[in-house]
Structure formats: structure tokens, C-alpha cells
Write a protein that holds these residues in place. Structure first.
Motif, PDB file in Angstrom:
ATOM      1  N   SER A  93       6.390  -5.366   0.101  1.00  0.00           N
ATOM      2  CA  SER A  93       5.391  -6.384  -0.269  1.00  0.00           C
ATOM      3  C   SER A  93       5.473  -6.844  -1.726  1.00  0.00           C
ATOM      4  O   SER A  93       5.230  -8.036  -1.989  1.00  0.00           O
ATOM      5  CB  SER A  93       3.976  -5.914   0.066  1.00  0.00           C
ATOM      6  N   PRO A  94       5.815  -5.988  -2.689  1.00  0.00           N
ATOM      7  CA  PRO A  94       5.940  -6.526  -4.049  1.00  0.00           C
ATOM      8  C   PRO A  94       6.970  -7.647  -4.154  1.00  0.00           C
ATOM      9  O   PRO A  94       6.808  -8.581  -4.948  1.00  0.00           O
ATOM     10  CB  PRO A  94       6.362  -5.302  -4.873  1.00  0.00           C
ATOM     11  N   PHE A  95       8.004  -7.584  -3.327  1.00  0.00           N
ATOM     12  CA  PHE A  95       9.027  -8.626  -3.363  1.00  0.00           C
ATOM     13  C   PHE A  95       8.525  -9.927  -2.733  1.00  0.00           C
ATOM     14  O   PHE A  95       8.990 -11.008  -3.092  1.00  0.00           O
ATOM     15  CB  PHE A  95      10.317  -8.126  -2.712  1.00  0.00           C
ATOM     16  N   VAL A  96       7.566  -9.826  -1.807  1.00  0.00           N
ATOM     17  CA  VAL A  96       6.922 -11.022  -1.266  1.00  0.00           C
ATOM     18  C   VAL A  96       6.184 -11.731  -2.401  1.00  0.00           C
ATOM     19  O   VAL A  96       6.280 -12.949  -2.549  1.00  0.00           O
ATOM     20  CB  VAL A  96       5.953 -10.656  -0.112  1.00  0.00           C
ATOM     21  N   GLN A 126       1.169  -3.269  -7.144  1.00  0.00           N
ATOM     22  CA  GLN A 126       1.231  -3.555  -5.705  1.00  0.00           C
ATOM     23  C   GLN A 126       1.716  -2.317  -4.937  1.00  0.00           C
ATOM     24  O   GLN A 126       1.155  -1.959  -3.904  1.00  0.00           O
ATOM     25  CB  GLN A 126       2.187  -4.727  -5.420  1.00  0.00           C
ATOM     26  N   PHE A 127       2.764  -1.682  -5.453  1.00  0.00           N
ATOM     27  CA  PHE A 127       3.311  -0.494  -4.786  1.00  0.00           C
ATOM     28  C   PHE A 127       2.277   0.624  -4.730  1.00  0.00           C
ATOM     29  O   PHE A 127       2.011   1.195  -3.673  1.00  0.00           O
ATOM     30  CB  PHE A 127       4.577  -0.001  -5.505  1.00  0.00           C
ATOM     31  N   ILE A 128       1.678   0.927  -5.878  1.00  0.00           N
ATOM     32  CA  ILE A 128       0.716   2.027  -5.947  1.00  0.00           C
ATOM     33  C   ILE A 128      -0.506   1.744  -5.082  1.00  0.00           C
ATOM     34  O   ILE A 128      -0.952   2.608  -4.314  1.00  0.00           O
ATOM     35  CB  ILE A 128       0.315   2.305  -7.415  1.00  0.00           C
ATOM     36  N   SER A 129      -1.037   0.541  -5.172  1.00  0.00           N
ATOM     37  CA  SER A 129      -2.231   0.241  -4.375  1.00  0.00           C
ATOM     38  C   SER A 129      -1.924   0.222  -2.885  1.00  0.00           C
ATOM     39  O   SER A 129      -2.750   0.650  -2.072  1.00  0.00           O
ATOM     40  CB  SER A 129      -2.878  -1.074  -4.816  1.00  0.00           C
ATOM     41  N   ALA A 130      -0.747  -0.233  -2.498  1.00  0.00           N
ATOM     42  CA  ALA A 130      -0.367  -0.205  -1.084  1.00  0.00           C
ATOM     43  C   ALA A 130      -0.294   1.233  -0.571  1.00  0.00           C
ATOM     44  O   ALA A 130      -0.715   1.532   0.549  1.00  0.00           O
ATOM     45  CB  ALA A 130       0.961  -0.919  -0.862  1.00  0.00           C
ATOM     46  N   MET A 131       0.220   2.126  -1.388  1.00  0.00           N
ATOM     47  CA  MET A 131       0.299   3.540  -0.978  1.00  0.00           C
ATOM     48  C   MET A 131      -1.089   4.182  -0.928  1.00  0.00           C
ATOM     49  O   MET A 131      -1.412   4.892   0.027  1.00  0.00           O
ATOM     50  CB  MET A 131       1.229   4.330  -1.906  1.00  0.00           C
ATOM     51  N   VAL A 132      -1.904   3.929  -1.937  1.00  0.00           N
ATOM     52  CA  VAL A 132      -3.238   4.542  -1.974  1.00  0.00           C
ATOM     53  C   VAL A 132      -4.099   4.029  -0.823  1.00  0.00           C
ATOM     54  O   VAL A 132      -4.635   4.819  -0.037  1.00  0.00           O
ATOM     55  CB  VAL A 132      -3.930   4.278  -3.339  1.00  0.00           C
ATOM     56  N   PHE A 133      -4.221   2.707  -0.719  1.00  0.00           N
ATOM     57  CA  PHE A 133      -5.071   2.156   0.333  1.00  0.00           C
ATOM     58  C   PHE A 133      -4.466   2.363   1.713  1.00  0.00           C
ATOM     59  O   PHE A 133      -5.195   2.562   2.692  1.00  0.00           O
ATOM     60  CB  PHE A 133      -5.389   0.686   0.062  1.00  0.00           C
ATOM     61  N   GLY A 134      -3.149   2.335   1.808  1.00  0.00           N
ATOM     62  CA  GLY A 134      -2.499   2.615   3.087  1.00  0.00           C
ATOM     63  C   GLY A 134      -2.747   4.035   3.547  1.00  0.00           C
ATOM     64  O   GLY A 134      -2.959   4.292   4.738  1.00  0.00           O
TER      65      GLY A 134
END
Length: 153
Positions: free
Chosen positions: A89-92, A131-139
Motif C-alpha cells: 500500500s505505501p507504493f500505491v 503507512q507501513f507501521i499503521s497498516a501493521m498495527v491496525f491490521g
């Protein structure tokens, strides 16, 4: 191409498509000056749609295992979906910033309280990390909650 056939990769990529569609809808509706005034469509894409996609991904894993899925297995599948989403997603967003709406980077710079002299590449790099960190935390949080509903009885 076998990697794309893996359940967690498939659903992680579906999440990325949802984000891309939301970004596109922001452009089409003119709500593209900042993420703070984001349209309800973008909020749907960030909060509600992912919950459904995580559920569908975990449920697909359950079906692959003939209806048997422990909480731990469901949770791990959700975290794997999160990892794929966190990597891609960060690349999006980078594509969105560089190809579609470079002006929104100023809004991102303000959000992270960076000075106006901070290079665009640095703003984008910081955003990619966030983006990476929040995707991992919220995911992981989504996975923990949704796994409770998907697990076998």
C-alpha cells in the motif's frame, strides 16, 4: 505467479485495490486537497471496507481448511494479510503522489509537522514508513477482533 494465489496475498492486494479506488474517487469528486477533508468514500475505504476484506480473507482460509480454523490460525492469516497490505500500500500512495496528485504532498508535510523546506522525497519516505507501521498495527487489531468471529465453534 504462485505467490499471488496464496490467500493472504490475494486479500492483501484486494485491500490495495480498494485504497487505489478510494484515491481515484477523491480525485473524481474533487476532495483531493488533503486527507483531512477526505470524502466519506475514502473513510469507507480506510475503515469499513478493510474489515470486510479481512473477514473474507480469513473466511476463505477457513473454507480451504474444510471449515476448521482456530482463533490462532485466523489471527495469523489476518496478520499475513496485514503484512502484504503494509508492504504494497505505501507504493500505491507513492504512485498517487508522484503521478496523480503531487500537490497533496504539501498537506502530508503539514500533517507530519515538517517544515516547508523538507524535500518532497523525504515527506514521501516518512509517509511510506507511517503507512507501513499503521497498516501493521491496525491490521493486527482488525485481525485479533475478526478472528474471534471467524474461528470454528
Amino acid at each position: 505467479m504462485n505467490i499471488i494465489k496464496q490467500n493472504h496475498v490475494k486479500y492483501g492486494l484486494i485491500l490495495c485495490v480498494v485504497i487505489a479506488v478510494c484515491l481515484l474517487s477523491m480525485e473524481l469528486t474533487g476532495k483531493n486537497e488533503s486527507f483531512e477533508q477526505a470524502s466519506p468514500i475514502f473513510i469507507f475505504g480506510q475503515m469499513i471496507a478493510p474489515a470486510f476484506i479481512w473477514y473474507m480473507g480469513m473466511d476463505a482460509k477457513k473454507k480451504m481448511q474444510k471449515g476448521k480454523l482456530t482463533y490462532k490460525q485466523a489471527f495469523i492469516e489476518g496478520v499475513k494479510i496485514s503484512l502484504v497490505f503494509a508492504i504494497v500500500s505505501p507504493f500505491v500512495f507513492v504512485a498517487y503522489y508522484l503521478l496523480i496528485n503531487p500537490a497533496i504532498v504539501d498537506s502530508v508535510r503539514e500533517t507530519y509537522m515538517m517544515s516547508t523546506s523538507t524535500a518532497q522525497s523525504m515527506v514521501i519516505a516518512v509517509d511510506m514508513a507511517v503507512q507501513f507501521i499503521s497498516a501493521m498495527v491496525f491490521g493486527t487489531i482488525y485481525s485479533a477482533i475478526i478472528a474471534f468471529f471467524v474461528k470454528s465453534k
